[in-house]
Enzyme design. Structure first.
Site, mmCIF file in Angstrom:
data_model
loop_
_atom_site.group_PDB
_atom_site.id
_atom_site.type_symbol
_atom_site.label_atom_id
_atom_site.label_comp_id
_atom_site.label_asym_id
_atom_site.label_seq_id
_atom_site.Cartn_x
_atom_site.Cartn_y
_atom_site.Cartn_z
ATOM 1 N N GLU A 140 11.559 -36.649 22.665
ATOM 2 C CA GLU A 140 10.940 -35.316 22.692
ATOM 3 C C GLU A 140 11.465 -34.558 21.461
ATOM 4 O OE1 GLU A 140 12.184 -32.873 26.022
ATOM 5 O OE2 GLU A 140 10.568 -31.413 25.738
ATOM 6 N N ASP A 161 6.355 -28.206 32.493
ATOM 7 C CA ASP A 161 6.847 -27.007 33.192
ATOM 8 C C ASP A 161 5.732 -25.960 33.157
ATOM 9 O OD1 ASP A 161 9.877 -27.675 33.536
ATOM 10 O OD2 ASP A 161 9.388 -28.201 31.467
HETATM 11 N N1 ADE Z 1 13.699 -30.035 31.984
HETATM 12 C C1 ADE Z 1 12.566 -29.364 32.239
HETATM 13 N N2 ADE Z 1 11.688 -29.546 31.248
HETATM 14 C C2 ADE Z 1 12.274 -30.351 30.339
HETATM 15 C C3 ADE Z 1 11.874 -30.914 29.107
HETATM 16 N N3 ADE Z 1 10.681 -30.672 28.564
HETATM 17 N N4 ADE Z 1 12.754 -31.685 28.445
HETATM 18 C C4 ADE Z 1 13.957 -31.934 28.953
HETATM 19 N N5 ADE Z 1 14.369 -31.435 30.110
HETATM 20 C C5 ADE Z 1 13.545 -30.654 30.808
HETATM 21 ZN ZN ZN Z 2 10.025 -32.873 31.064
#
Ligand code: ADE
Ligand code: ZN
Length: 349
Positions: free
Chosen positions: A203, A282
């Site tokens: 990410e 999220d």
């Molecule tokens: N916890 C909630 N969303 C997240 C994300 N995008 N990356 C890492 N941890 C998370």
């Molecule tokens: Zn996540």
């Protein structure tokens, strides 16, 4: 310039699974205030609008700081029940037929909330949600990677009585500086109990973290995986193994993983033969649930009906459902995509 985009009604009706959604990340500001009032807990904001105004992030850590603080008002089983039921209702509205849901027990146990309070509330809602909204689900326990290996082992131990109701374990929170290798032994223990394995990788972290998730954690899915495209040998490995990537476009935009959705790698992933899926991550924080994510990338990347159907099929193929359930959902996607009247296009200004 005008370009063609799929009508959002095609997306709305498309049967889909959601494989990457953090339950605590579906906590809408209005619900946060209601729960805080019920628990007589403080929130450092005056109103829901005030909370939303604070949702400007320049990286993952910016977001995590506010996300963990908001979770503080969740205290009793009813809070976790309400949170999970609200998500399932909202997901069913997006024609999500199956959801694999992350939760972060350490965010709560560190504040003195018992593991059972969290797990029982969520599991009760998953059962009721299936009956009320016709949505099936599985639960995935995520370890917070900024915490220690010992703390992850302690959490796995607390989860033991729930191993028959938890589908798998995952790895989330601050990626940089916390490589998958830190949790190789915890993941091996989880695997020995028959749990499925997923991990956030690539990410913000480098492609080497994706390699580690594959080779050291032996994951069944990669969450995000965007940075895999930096390494052609890794792409070949992911394609050969048909490894599912749970991609989260609006999250990537809000956390500045991409500057503009037009630069998002999703279309390139599909064209390379990667098994990419679309997810909300999220949804309360990043501007939309799964259909909003589909619509945003469909428009930005000019995705066609066959790309969208592929993404929906990938979501079921990458799920932890059994073969018969997968086949039933895949047939539903194919029937939907082939039906007359689902092929409309509209011109965007
Ligand atoms: N916890 C909630 N969303 C997240 C994300 N995008 N990356 C890492 N941890 C998370
Ligand atoms: Zn996540």
């Amino acid at each position: 310039m005008a370009f063609l985009a799929m009508d959002d009604s095609f997306i709305a009706g498309l049967p889909k699974a959601e494989l990457h959604m953090h339950l605590e990340g579906s906590f809408e500001p209005e619900q946060m205030f209601a729960v805080a009032r019920r628990n007589k807990a403080d929130i450092p904001f005056a109103s829901a609008e005030d909370v939303r105004r604070a949702y400007r992030f320049s990286n993952l850590q910016d977001f995590l700081d506010i996300y963990y603080r908001s979770a503080d008002v969740l205290r009793v089983e009813e809070d976790f029940y309400d949170l999970a039921l609200a998500y399932l209702k909202r997901a069913a509205d997006d024609n999500v037929r199956h959801a694999e849901i992350f939760f972060d027990p350490q965010t709560h146990t560190a504040r003195g909330v018992a593991f059972a309070t969290v797990a029982d509330g969520i599991l009760h809602a998953l059962k009721d949600g299936e009956a009320r909204f016709a949505i099936t689900s599985k639960l995935i326990l995520c370890f917070l990677r900024h915490l220690s290996e010992a703390e992850a082992f302690a959490t796995l131990k607390q989860a033991e009585p729930y191993f028959d109701r938890i589908a798998g374990v995952g790895l989330d929170s601050s990626e940089l500086g916390h490589p998958p290798s830190k949790f190789a032994r915890v993941f091996a223990a989880a695997r020995s109990h028959g749990l499925k394995l997923v991990a956030h990788a690539g990410e913000e972290g480098p492609a080497s973290y994706v390699w580690e998730a594959l080779d050291l954690l032996h994951v069944d899915r990669i969450d995000h995986g965007n940075r895999s495209l930096d390494d052609p040998r890794l792409v070949a490995r992911l394609v050969a193994g048909q490894m599912t990537l749970t991609v989260c476009p609006l999250s990537n935009l809000k956390l500045c993983v991409v500057k503009d959705l037009k630069d998002h790698p999703l279309k390139r992933m599909l064209d390379l033969g990667l098994r990419a899926t679309v997810n909300s991550d999220d949804p309360a924080y990043f501007g939309g649930h799964v259909n909003a994510n589909f619509a945003a990338v469909a428009q930005a990347l000019a995705l066609g009906k066959s790309d969208l159907a592929t993404l929906a099929k990938n979501s079921f193929l990458g799920s932890f459902l059994g073969d018969a359930e997968k086949a039933r959902h895949l047939a539903a996607v194919e029937a939907y995509a082939a039906a007359p009247g689902t092929n409309r296009i509209r011109r965007e200004p």
